[in-house]
Design a protein around this motif. Structure first.
Motif, PDB file in Angstrom:
ATOM      1  N   SER A 305       0.818  -1.216   0.000  1.00 13.45           N
ATOM      2  CA  SER A 305       0.000   0.000   0.000  1.00 13.45           C
ATOM      3  C   SER A 305       0.847   1.259   0.000  1.00 13.45           C
ATOM      4  CB  SER A 305      -0.927   0.004   1.219  1.00 13.45           C
ATOM      5  OG  SER A 305      -0.177  -0.045   2.423  1.00 13.45           O
ATOM      6  N   ARG A 381      -5.933 -13.969  -7.418  1.00 16.77           N
ATOM      7  CA  ARG A 381      -6.779 -12.799  -7.200  1.00 16.77           C
ATOM      8  C   ARG A 381      -6.779 -11.871  -8.409  1.00 16.77           C
ATOM      9  NH1 ARG A 381      -6.561  -9.477  -1.780  1.00 16.77           N
ATOM     10  NH2 ARG A 381      -8.330  -8.597  -2.926  1.00 16.77           N
ATOM     11  N   ASP A 387     -11.165  -3.922 -11.664  1.00 19.76           N
ATOM     12  CA  ASP A 387     -10.836  -2.712 -10.911  1.00 19.76           C
ATOM     13  C   ASP A 387      -9.708  -3.029  -9.938  1.00 19.76           C
ATOM     14  OD1 ASP A 387     -10.670  -0.368  -9.541  1.00 19.76           O
ATOM     15  OD2 ASP A 387     -12.745  -0.363  -8.818  1.00 19.76           O
ATOM     16  N   GLU A 389      -8.550  -1.439  -7.507  1.00 16.60           N
ATOM     17  CA  GLU A 389      -8.784  -1.021  -6.130  1.00 16.60           C
ATOM     18  C   GLU A 389      -9.474  -2.107  -5.310  1.00 16.60           C
ATOM     19  OE1 GLU A 389     -10.571   2.748  -5.614  1.00 16.60           O
ATOM     20  OE2 GLU A 389      -8.713   3.821  -6.094  1.00 16.60           O
ATOM     21  N   ILE A 390      -9.922  -3.157  -5.988  1.00 18.38           N
ATOM     22  CA  ILE A 390     -10.500  -4.281  -5.248  1.00 18.38           C
ATOM     23  C   ILE A 390      -9.450  -4.957  -4.375  1.00 18.38           C
ATOM     24  CG2 ILE A 390     -10.079  -6.094  -6.955  1.00 18.38           C
ATOM     25  CD1 ILE A 390     -12.876  -7.160  -6.373  1.00 18.38           C
ATOM     26  N   LEU A 392      -7.515  -3.487  -2.444  1.00 18.44           N
ATOM     27  CA  LEU A 392      -7.485  -2.814  -1.146  1.00 18.44           C
ATOM     28  C   LEU A 392      -8.527  -3.367  -0.182  1.00 18.44           C
ATOM     29  CD1 LEU A 392      -7.040   0.855  -2.396  1.00 18.44           C
ATOM     30  CD2 LEU A 392      -5.371  -0.463  -1.092  1.00 18.44           C
ATOM     31  N   THR A 393      -9.526  -4.068  -0.719  1.00 18.59           N
ATOM     32  CA  THR A 393     -10.579  -4.640   0.122  1.00 18.59           C
ATOM     33  C   THR A 393     -10.010  -5.750   1.001  1.00 18.59           C
ATOM     34  OG1 THR A 393     -12.211  -4.169  -1.612  1.00 18.59           O
ATOM     35  CG2 THR A 393     -12.841  -5.726   0.126  1.00 18.59           C
ATOM     36  N   GLY A 394     -10.060  -5.532   2.281  1.00 17.73           N
ATOM     37  CA  GLY A 394      -9.542  -6.515   3.225  1.00 17.73           C
ATOM     38  C   GLY A 394      -8.034  -6.573   3.321  1.00 17.73           C
ATOM     39  N   PHE A 395      -7.351  -5.652   2.643  1.00 11.17           N
ATOM     40  CA  PHE A 395      -5.882  -5.691   2.699  1.00 11.17           C
ATOM     41  C   PHE A 395      -5.386  -5.309   4.089  1.00 11.17           C
ATOM     42  CE2 PHE A 395      -1.816  -3.414   2.515  1.00 11.17           C
ATOM     43  CZ  PHE A 395      -1.009  -4.402   1.982  1.00 11.17           C
ATOM     44  N   LYS A 396      -4.435  -6.072   4.588  1.00 13.49           N
ATOM     45  CA  LYS A 396      -3.826  -5.791   5.874  1.00 13.49           C
ATOM     46  C   LYS A 396      -2.341  -6.141   5.793  1.00 13.49           C
ATOM     47  CE  LYS A 396      -4.137  -6.729  10.840  1.00 13.49           C
ATOM     48  NZ  LYS A 396      -4.826  -7.494  11.903  1.00 13.49           N
TER      49      LYS A 396
END
Length: 614
Positions: A305, A381, A387, A389-390, A392-396
C-alpha cells in the motif's frame, strides 16, 4: 648538548635532518598511504587492484578538466581533485601499465578539439563560448576507446566502479557474450491477440547494442562455453536437462541473471491463455533456488500500500491505486550494490517475493525490497480483475519486508546430488556462485518504464523509469571479471553540515508557519472589508467609516507584529548558526592547540620526573 640544540647550528641540523627524513621516506616508502576518511574514499578495493595488476598491455588515460573555467566552483573542484588523486593511485598500482595525462582544455585550443573528438560532454558556462569539460577518455594498444563523458556529482559513489569498468573494457575489448533463454517475445514477432507484428522491446534493443546476444533453446542440455552471462527471462518451459545444465554452469563459475515471475502479465502464449489469466503465467527455477538458499513461492504476489502505483481507469474516470503495481524508490533499493546504486525509480508489476533460507551457505544480498506496508496475496486474485482497487478490500499489511531482487554469492552445492539420468554429475559444489535473481518479468516490458515515439520513421524511446538500466547494469556487472564484480559502490566525498541544515529546517518550518498565518489573516481582513462595504453607496467607497478604519488598523498592527516575528525567526536562525560557527572557531583555534600544548607539557614533565628518579 642543550646549547647546541638552541643555537643556530642546532636549528640548521634539525632542518637538514627533517629534509633528509622526507627524502628518505619518499625513496624507501614510495607507496605508503594513510587514508583517514570514514569510508576509505581514497583507497582502491582489492578488485580494482587485481584488474590493474593483471593488465597485459599499456592503457593511456586522458583526464580532461577545465581548471581555469571552474575557478569559482568549489564543490566541483573538490570532486575533480578526488578523481585526479584516484587516477594517480590507479597509475601507481598499475606499475607502468597505466599512463595518465591531465589536460586542461582551454577555449579554442587543440586540447578542446581533442576532448570533443573523444566525445566528452561540454557544459556551456558563458555566452562567449566558454565550456566546462570534466570527463575521462582511455585508449589501448589497438586504438580502441572508452569514455566517461562527464563525472556527475550525483554519481560520486560509483566513481571507483566506473573507472575500473573503463579500464577493464579496454583490457578486454571484445563484446561480452550473453546467452538468452526467454519465454516472452522480447525480440518482437507476431502479437497473438491482435495478429499484428510487434516491435522488439526497448530493453532488448539496448541489450543488443552493448552485448553479443545468442538465443538459446529452452530444452538445451549444455550451456555453450563462450557464454559470459546466461540470461533467463520467464523460464517456465525449461526442461529438466536445461535445469541441470544451468546448475552445472553456475557451479562452474558461470554468471546467471534470471527474471522469474509468479504472474507474467505480458505472457500471451497459447498455454497461458488456455489455462487462465493467472494459471500458466508463472515461472520458477525448480530445485535450483532451494539449492542456492532462496525461498520463492510462484503462486504469491507482493502487495504494497505504500508503493502502489496510480493507474488510469479510462477516460472520464478517476485514477485507481494499484497496490500490485509498485514504484520502487531509492529508499527501497540497495545503495551499496553497483547494479541498483545509480537508479532512481523502478516499476514492478505483480512481482514475487524472494527470501533467504535460514542456515543457507550462500550470501543473500537484497537489491529491491518492499516497504513494511506489504503482504502476500495469491496470484489467482488477479484473474479477470477489472478494478485494481478491489485489492485494497480486506488488505492488511503483515509488517514484513519482501525482496523483489537479490544477489547470491558464496558457497553452494548442486541441486542434483545424484546427477541426472543419462548425464554424469561433473560438479557437486563450489566456493562461490554469481547469481542475480529478479522476481518480476513485466518490468522489462515497454509499458512499465518507457514511451516509444515515432520520429520520421525512427523509434525514439523516452524512459520515465530506470527498468532498462537495471537490466544493462546487471549484465554489465556480471559480464566483467570476478574482480570487477567485487567492486562496490562507495560513499560520497562531500560531507554536508548536517547540524546547520537541521537548524535551517527548523527555522524554515517556523518561518513558513508564520507566513501562512499572515496570509490567512490578510484574507480574513479583506473578507471583513468586503462585508463592511456591502450596502455602501458606490460613489462613497473611498470614504471609510470608523469600523472599517479600526479593522484596517488592526490588520496593519497584526502585519507589523508578524513581520517582526519573522525577523526574529531569521535572526534566531542566524544567531544559532553564528554561535555554532564561533564554537567551531574556538575549538579549532584555541582548544585543539591548547590540548596539544598541554599534552607536550605533560610529556615533558613526565620525562623530567623520570630523569630525576634515575
Amino acid at each position: 648538548m642543550k646549547r647546541l640544540m638552541y643555537s643556530g647550528t642546532g636549528l640548521l641540523v634539525l632542518l637538514l635532518a627533517f629534509i633528509a627524513f622526507n627524502m628518505a621516506s619518499g625513496v624507501l616508502l614510495p607507496g605508503a598511504r594513510l587514508d583517514l576518511t570514514e569510508q576509505k574514499l581514497f583507497t582502491i578495493s582489492d578488485g580494482t587492484r587485481d584488474i590493474l595488476e593483471e593488465l597485459d598491455e599499456p592503457i593511456t588515460l586522458y583526464f580532461f578538466f577545465s581548471d581555469r573555467a571552474s575557478k569559482d566552483m568549489v564543490v566541483l573542484r573538490n570532486y575533480a581533485r578526488r578523481v585526479e588523486e584516484m587516477l594517480r593511485e590507479y597509475e601507481r598500482v598499475a606499475d607502468g601499465k597505466l599512463k595518465l595525462q591531465i589536460i586542461d582544455p582551454q577555449p579554442f585550443s587543440e586540447a578542446e578539439d581533442r576532448a570533443a573528438e573523444f566525445g566528452l560532454q561540454a557544459v556551456p558556462l558563458t555566452q562567449t563560448g566558454e565550456q566546462l569539460y570534466f570527463g575521462l577518455a582511455g585508449t589501448n594498444e589497438l586504438a580502441q576507446q572508452e569514455i566517461i563523458p562527464f563525472f556527475a556529482l550525483e554519481q560520486e559513489g560509483l566513481l571507483e566502479y566506473e573507472l575500473s569498468r573503463l579500464i577493464n573494457s579496454l583490457a578486454n575489448p571484445e563484446k561480452p557474450q550473453i546467452g538468452l533463454i526467454s519465454g516472452l517475445p522480447m525480440g518482437g514477432g507476431m502479437n497473438p491477440m491482435t495478429g499484428q507484428p510487434a516491435a522488439p522491446w526497448v530493453a532488448f534493443e539496448q541489450m543488443q547494442q552493448m552485448f553479443e546476444v545468442q538465443q538459446l533453446e529452452a530444452d538445451i542440455d549444455t550451456i555453450p562455453e563462450d557464454i559470459d552471462v546466461l540470461l533467463l527471462v520467464h523460464p517456465k518451459a525449461l526442461s529438466e536437462a536445461a535445469l541441470f545444465a544451468i546448475d552445472q554452469f553456475v557451479l562452474g563459475g558461470g554468471k546467471l541473471l534470471a527474471f522469474i515471475d509468479p504472474l507474467a502479465e505480458s505472457d500471451q502464449s497459447m498455454e497461458a491463455m488456455m489455462e487462465g489469466m493467472a494459471d500458466g503465467k508463472a515461472s520458477d527455477l525448480g530445485p535450483l533456488l532451494a539449492a542456492w538458499g532462496v525461498n520463492y513461492n510462484p503462486e504469491q504476489v507482493v502487495l504494497d500500500s505504500r508503493l502502489g502505483m496510480s493507474v488510469s481507469r479510462g477516460q472520464g474516470q478517476l485514477p485507481a491505486r494499484h497496490i500490485g503495481w509498485l514504484e520502487v524508490e531509492p529508499a527501497f533499493m540497495s545503495r551499496e550494490d553497483i547494479v541498483t546504486a545509480p537508479l532512481q525509480l523502478l516499476t514492478v508489476a505483480t512481482a514475487g517475493a524472494l527470501q533467504p533460507q535460514e542456515g543457507a551457505s550462500t550470501q543473500f544480498l537484497p537489491l529491491l525490497s518492499s516497504s513494511p506496508h506489504s503482504a502476500l496475496a495469491p496470484s489467482s486474485r488477479f484473474s479477470r480483475m477489472q478494478d485494481p482497487e478491489i485489492l485494497l478490500t480486506g488488505f492488511k499489511a503483515d509488517d514484513q519486508i519482501y525482496h523483489f531482487a537479490a544477489r547470491l554469492q558464496g558457497p553452494a552445492r548442486t541441486a542434483y546430488p545424484d546427477g541426472l539420468e543419462g548425464r554424469e554429475l561433473e560438479l557437486s559444489e563450489t566456493d562461490n556462485i554469481n547469481v542475480l535473481l529478479v522476481a518480476d518479468t513485466d518490468l522489462l516490458t515497454d509499458r512499465m518504464w518507457v514511451q516509444v515515439q515515432d520520429f520520421f520513421g525512427q523509434r525514439v524511446p523516452q524512459p520515465w523509469a530506470d527498468n532498462g538500466g537495471l537490466l544493462i547494469n546487471a549484465l554489465d556487472n556480471l559480464s566483467g571479471s570476478e574482480a570487477l564484480i567485487s567492486v562496490r559502490s562507495r560513499g560520497d566525498f562531500s560531507r554536508p553540515f548536517t547540524v546547520v541544515e537541521d537548524l535551517q529546517r527548523k527555522a524554515e518550518r517556523r518561518y513558513r508557519a508564520s507566513e501562512q498565518r499572515l496570509q490567512q489573516q490578510l484574507e480574513q481582513t479583506e473578507q471583513r472589508l468586503r462585508e463592511l462595504q456591502q450596502g455602501q453607496d458606490p460613489t462613497q467607497l473611498t470614504e471609510l467609516n470608523a469600523e472599517q478604519e479600526q479593522a484596517i488598523q488592526r490588520f496593519l498592527d497584526e502585519k507589523l507584529a508578524i513581520r517582526k516575528q519573522l525577523r526574529d525567526v531569521r535572526y534566531e536562525l542566524n544567531a544559532d548558526i553564528e554561535r555554532l560557527g564561533n564554537l567551531l572557531k574556538v575549538i579549532n583555534i584555541a582548544l585543539v592547540p591548547a590540548l596539544l600544548t598541554l599534552g607536550v607539557l605533560l610529556w615533558w614533565l613526565i620525562g623530567r620526573a623520570r630523569r630525576r628518579a634515575v
